[in-house]
Design a protein around this motif. Sequence first.
Motif, short mmCIF file in Angstrom:
data_model
loop_
_atom_site.label_atom_id
_atom_site.label_comp_id
_atom_site.label_asym_id
_atom_site.label_seq_id
_atom_site.Cartn_x
_atom_site.Cartn_y
_atom_site.Cartn_z
N ARG A 41 -7.77 23.32 -33.60
CA ARG A 41 -8.10 24.45 -34.43
C ARG A 41 -7.73 23.97 -35.88
NH1 ARG A 41 -11.03 28.54 -36.13
NH2 ARG A 41 -9.63 30.08 -37.03
N ILE A 42 -6.48 23.43 -35.92
CA ILE A 42 -6.16 22.86 -37.34
C ILE A 42 -7.30 21.95 -37.96
CG2 ILE A 42 -4.31 21.41 -38.50
CD1 ILE A 42 -2.15 22.51 -36.61
N LYS A 43 -7.84 20.93 -37.10
CA LYS A 43 -8.72 19.84 -37.67
C LYS A 43 -10.03 20.88 -38.04
CE LYS A 43 -8.89 16.29 -37.77
NZ LYS A 43 -8.46 15.39 -39.16
N GLN A 44 -10.23 21.95 -37.21
CA GLN A 44 -11.63 22.66 -37.56
C GLN A 44 -11.21 23.32 -38.99
OE1 GLN A 44 -11.84 26.26 -37.24
NE2 GLN A 44 -13.94 26.33 -37.82
N LEU A 45 -10.17 23.89 -39.02
CA LEU A 45 -10.00 24.63 -40.28
C LEU A 45 -9.88 23.75 -41.65
CD1 LEU A 45 -7.07 27.11 -39.30
CD2 LEU A 45 -9.46 27.63 -39.78
N GLU A 46 -9.42 22.38 -41.48
CA GLU A 46 -9.16 21.55 -42.34
C GLU A 46 -10.69 21.01 -42.79
OE1 GLU A 46 -5.00 19.45 -41.43
OE2 GLU A 46 -6.80 18.37 -40.83
N MET A 47 -11.38 20.89 -41.89
CA MET A 47 -12.72 20.46 -42.11
C MET A 47 -13.53 21.62 -42.82
SD MET A 47 -13.87 18.29 -38.61
CE MET A 47 -15.54 18.15 -39.01
N LYS A 48 -13.45 22.50 -42.43
CA LYS A 48 -14.08 23.71 -43.10
C LYS A 48 -13.67 23.89 -44.68
CE LYS A 48 -14.62 29.05 -42.92
NZ LYS A 48 -14.23 30.04 -41.98
N ALA A 49 -12.45 23.79 -45.02
CA ALA A 49 -11.96 23.99 -46.14
C ALA A 49 -12.25 22.84 -46.96
CB ALA A 49 -10.31 23.64 -45.96
N GLN A 50 -12.55 21.33 -46.43
CA GLN A 50 -13.18 20.42 -46.97
C GLN A 50 -14.56 20.52 -47.61
OE1 GLN A 50 -12.90 16.82 -44.97
NE2 GLN A 50 -13.77 15.51 -46.70
#
Length: 335
Positions: free
Chosen positions: A316-325
């Motif tokens: 979940r954290i990686k998904q949110l980080e990729m979305k923010a990027q």
Amino acid sequence: MYRPLTEPSLAFKYFQIFLVVGAYWCVSILTVFVNKALLSGTDVNLDAPLFVTWFQCLVSTAICYSMSRVAKLFPNLVSFPQGNPLDRNTIRNVIPLSILFTAMISTNNLCLKYVGVAFYYVGRSLTTVFNVILTFVLLRQKTSFQCILCCAAIVFGFWLGVDQESLTDSFSWKGTIFGVLGSLSLSMYSIYTKKILPFVNQEVWLLSYYNNFYSSILFIPLIVINGEVPVIFDYPNLDESWFWFAMVVGGVCGFSIGFVTALQIKVTSPLTHNISGTAKACAQTVMATQWFHETKSFLWWLSNFIVLAGSAAYTRIKQLEMKAQHESQARSTKI
């Protein structure tokens, strides 16, 4: 007029997702149980794990080759990317990945041979941790502090699981070590796959065809070195039809898991696939304890929960980080 048309299509989409996710769960869990029966079951009773794994690669290769031939004859009915595994350029580029593929599936099956199905997920749970380490060492890509905390939780859950499993009769240090090696080889395979996919035009099935074809050859000397040849020829059920039927079923399951995995990612998303895989692992663990009549302690179950929670949180954290990027890059493009 709009609403009656939209609701059935939306309902059909959800129904399709339900069927695909259900198929992934069934095929994935069935594959683990079938492989466990082939590798260490009392009915089969064949102590040749590399031979079993080699035969599964052979079946997958035969299926891919058949699909490629049918696709040439009936392109409107069957779609399969065309490629030649005997091409020199293909061999030179793909064989290093196939070596990792061979190491990955062999260590995974060796882990499953020596540990119980209930412990199998925890035994191979360090893949995410190795991904973070190898991504930094090989690609020099740093990981956020939140993701590192998730990895720390996974390592703690793994340690607790090994500690509790060691108190049971089913514990095997050999199986645990193969689980760690399986996690390491899977991480290396995942990273190297990103490098090789452009060579095959991002065709996952073509890469699968090449990997299984080359692994079918790479396993032959390994079988000889592991001393399995006399074991195979001395096996009393070698001429029994039920044995070869079980071996073919294992091979078809091995091929099918790749198909349903790709299909689940296609109809949902990589995040949903990871969440589904985590939930499936939980269900698989519960089913295994019931099927094999195993009684586990509270701390053993806690270790499973910590590993599952840490893996889900990392995803979940990686998904949110990729979305923010992605959003940041989109804003920069507009400016």
